[in-house]
Scaffold this motif. Structure first.
Motif, PDB file in Angstrom:
ATOM      1  N   ARG A 115     -10.013 -18.575 -12.328  1.00  0.00           N
ATOM      2  CA  ARG A 115     -10.488 -18.160 -11.009  1.00  0.00           C
ATOM      3  C   ARG A 115      -9.683 -18.818  -9.904  1.00  0.00           C
ATOM      4  NH1 ARG A 115     -15.925 -18.720 -13.228  1.00  0.00           N
ATOM      5  NH2 ARG A 115     -16.009 -20.748 -12.225  1.00  0.00           N
ATOM      6  N   ALA A 116      -9.292 -20.064 -10.098  1.00  0.00           N
ATOM      7  CA  ALA A 116      -8.500 -20.777  -9.087  1.00  0.00           C
ATOM      8  C   ALA A 116      -7.124 -20.139  -8.942  1.00  0.00           C
ATOM      9  CB  ALA A 116      -8.374 -22.245  -9.460  1.00  0.00           C
ATOM     10  N   ASP A 117      -6.513 -19.759 -10.053  1.00  0.00           N
ATOM     11  CA  ASP A 117      -5.198 -19.100  -9.990  1.00  0.00           C
ATOM     12  C   ASP A 117      -5.280 -17.745  -9.299  1.00  0.00           C
ATOM     13  OD1 ASP A 117      -3.926 -21.201 -11.149  1.00  0.00           O
ATOM     14  OD2 ASP A 117      -3.778 -20.314 -13.140  1.00  0.00           O
ATOM     15  N   ILE A 118      -6.334 -16.990  -9.575  1.00  0.00           N
ATOM     16  CA  ILE A 118      -6.504 -15.689  -8.931  1.00  0.00           C
ATOM     17  C   ILE A 118      -6.682 -15.874  -7.428  1.00  0.00           C
ATOM     18  CG2 ILE A 118      -8.058 -13.716  -8.725  1.00  0.00           C
ATOM     19  CD1 ILE A 118      -8.506 -13.980 -11.771  1.00  0.00           C
ATOM     20  N   ALA A 119      -7.439 -16.874  -7.025  1.00  0.00           N
ATOM     21  CA  ALA A 119      -7.654 -17.128  -5.597  1.00  0.00           C
ATOM     22  C   ALA A 119      -6.350 -17.516  -4.914  1.00  0.00           C
ATOM     23  CB  ALA A 119      -8.706 -18.224  -5.409  1.00  0.00           C
ATOM     24  N   ARG A 120      -5.513 -18.320  -5.577  1.00  0.00           N
ATOM     25  CA  ARG A 120      -4.219 -18.706  -4.995  1.00  0.00           C
ATOM     26  C   ARG A 120      -3.308 -17.501  -4.831  1.00  0.00           C
ATOM     27  NH1 ARG A 120      -4.459 -23.941  -7.728  1.00  0.00           N
ATOM     28  NH2 ARG A 120      -3.933 -22.862  -9.655  1.00  0.00           N
ATOM     29  N   ARG A 121      -3.316 -16.589  -5.790  1.00  0.00           N
ATOM     30  CA  ARG A 121      -2.476 -15.401  -5.702  1.00  0.00           C
ATOM     31  C   ARG A 121      -2.916 -14.520  -4.557  1.00  0.00           C
ATOM     32  NH1 ARG A 121      -2.933 -12.831 -11.158  1.00  0.00           N
ATOM     33  NH2 ARG A 121      -3.495 -14.789 -12.090  1.00  0.00           N
TER      34      ARG A 121
END
Length: 121
Positions: A115-121
């Motif tokens: 979820r953190a990676d998706i938010a950064r993208r």
């Protein structure tokens, strides 16, 4: 996956596989590597049959042996034995006429990491 380390490995291939790879039609989508009896094997790699081949064509999804130094294999066995890490191929390319696979030692992400990676993208 979280990539921890990368390795360059050679691949033991038969003749028509090399010709099919030169056409650029290989698929690494379902591929993964395992270590069995001190040897590294690439499973799930799809190399389609060569169009100009005859009865000598290869099986598209056969298991292929990866060529690594003994000390690299021994260190991979120790790291994978822990249980949370796996070997995944990242890319396949030619280096001085020889087929090479970029192999990564990877660790699966947990749900909050995804979820953190998706938010950064």
């Amino acid at each position: 996956y979280t990539i921890l380390d990368t390795y360059e490995a050679g691949v033991a291939l038969v003749g028509t596989e090399v010709k099919a790879l030169r056409e650029g039609k290989a698929s690494l989508v379902d591929a993964f590597a395992t270590i069995d009896d001190g040897e590294v094997w690439l499973r799930g790699l799809h190399i389609p049959e060569y169009g100009g081949g005859t009865w000598t064509n290869h099986a598209p999804r056969r298991t292929r042996k990866l060529l690594l130094h003994r000390r690299e294999i021994d260190s991979l066995v120790g790291k994978i034995r822990d249980g949370n890490q796996t070997l995944v191929p990242l890319s396949m390319y030619f280096n001085d006429g020889r087929v090479k696979v970029e192999l990564a030692l990877a660790k699966g992400k947990q749900e909050h990491d995804k979820r953190a990676d998706i938010a950064r993208r």
